[in-house]
Motif scaffolding. Sequence first.
Motif, short mmCIF file in Angstrom:
data_model
loop_
_atom_site.label_atom_id
_atom_site.label_comp_id
_atom_site.label_asym_id
_atom_site.label_seq_id
_atom_site.Cartn_x
_atom_site.Cartn_y
_atom_site.Cartn_z
N ILE A 65 -27.39 16.07 37.56
CA ILE A 65 -28.85 16.06 37.68
C ILE A 65 -29.38 17.39 37.17
O ILE A 65 -28.73 18.42 37.33
N TRP A 66 -30.53 17.35 36.53
CA TRP A 66 -31.15 18.56 36.02
C TRP A 66 -32.66 18.43 36.06
O TRP A 66 -33.19 17.34 36.12
N GLU A 67 -33.32 19.61 36.03
CA GLU A 67 -34.77 19.63 36.00
C GLU A 67 -35.24 19.29 34.60
O GLU A 67 -34.88 19.97 33.64
N ARG A 110 -27.08 15.84 28.84
CA ARG A 110 -27.03 14.38 28.81
C ARG A 110 -25.80 13.90 28.03
O ARG A 110 -25.08 13.00 28.47
N HIS A 111 -25.54 14.51 26.89
CA HIS A 111 -24.39 14.10 26.08
C HIS A 111 -23.08 14.35 26.81
O HIS A 111 -22.17 13.51 26.79
N ALA A 112 -22.95 15.51 27.46
CA ALA A 112 -21.71 15.81 28.20
C ALA A 112 -21.47 14.77 29.29
O ALA A 112 -20.33 14.34 29.50
N PRO A 119 -22.71 9.09 35.64
CA PRO A 119 -24.13 8.83 35.88
C PRO A 119 -24.91 10.14 35.95
O PRO A 119 -24.40 11.15 36.45
N TYR A 120 -26.13 10.10 35.46
CA TYR A 120 -26.95 11.31 35.42
C TYR A 120 -28.40 10.94 35.66
O TYR A 120 -28.79 9.79 35.56
N PHE A 179 -27.37 8.20 43.23
CA PHE A 179 -26.24 8.79 43.96
C PHE A 179 -25.88 7.97 45.19
O PHE A 179 -24.71 7.75 45.49
N ARG A 180 -26.89 7.49 45.92
CA ARG A 180 -26.62 6.68 47.12
C ARG A 180 -25.91 5.38 46.75
O ARG A 180 -25.00 4.95 47.46
#
Length: 188
Positions: A65-67, A110-112, A119-120, A179-180
Amino acid sequence: MIILAFDQSIARTGWAVYEPPVHGKMLIGSFTSRPETNMSTEAKTAIFCDEIEKLFKAHKPQFVIWEAAAEVIRSFAKQGKTDLIGEQKVQGVTVNADQLILRDIQGHIRHAARARRIPYEPVQPKTWRAAILKNGNLGRDDAKKKAKEMCQMLRIAVRNDDQAEAALIALYGAGTQTFRMMTARAAA
């Protein structure tokens, strides 16, 4: 399930590795991404790519997850120049170059994740701040200050505000529907 979270910026990118529910054992760090002068955008983003790859290899996350950077790239009017008769000649508009680089950095993250089939989820600053800091409308400086205060309250050791925001983005990530659902599938 291990969460890898990022609070990326041009000067310094914070990251957190979190395995819920124990936030006290969260691994937190940051890397300087202040490039040399006169580097191309590609060379600048290569710095991020290398650091991001190191984190994925070292911690083997199961969720990322990222901002998210702003969807709309803002442009700014250039200052006009006065000519000999005193008229202002407007030079058009320019974009904030940092916003362009942030989109590249997000692409690397995202690519990594996609290359590893992890999942991201990108999250808007207002969204995670509303959920974790209880105010999504905080200004940048206020949000960073509150993030450090929240980490101090939770006894999460951080050295800078980018690490603090990455830690809180990781906490937010543990509550996302993605995530859940992953946790529920793993438990079944």
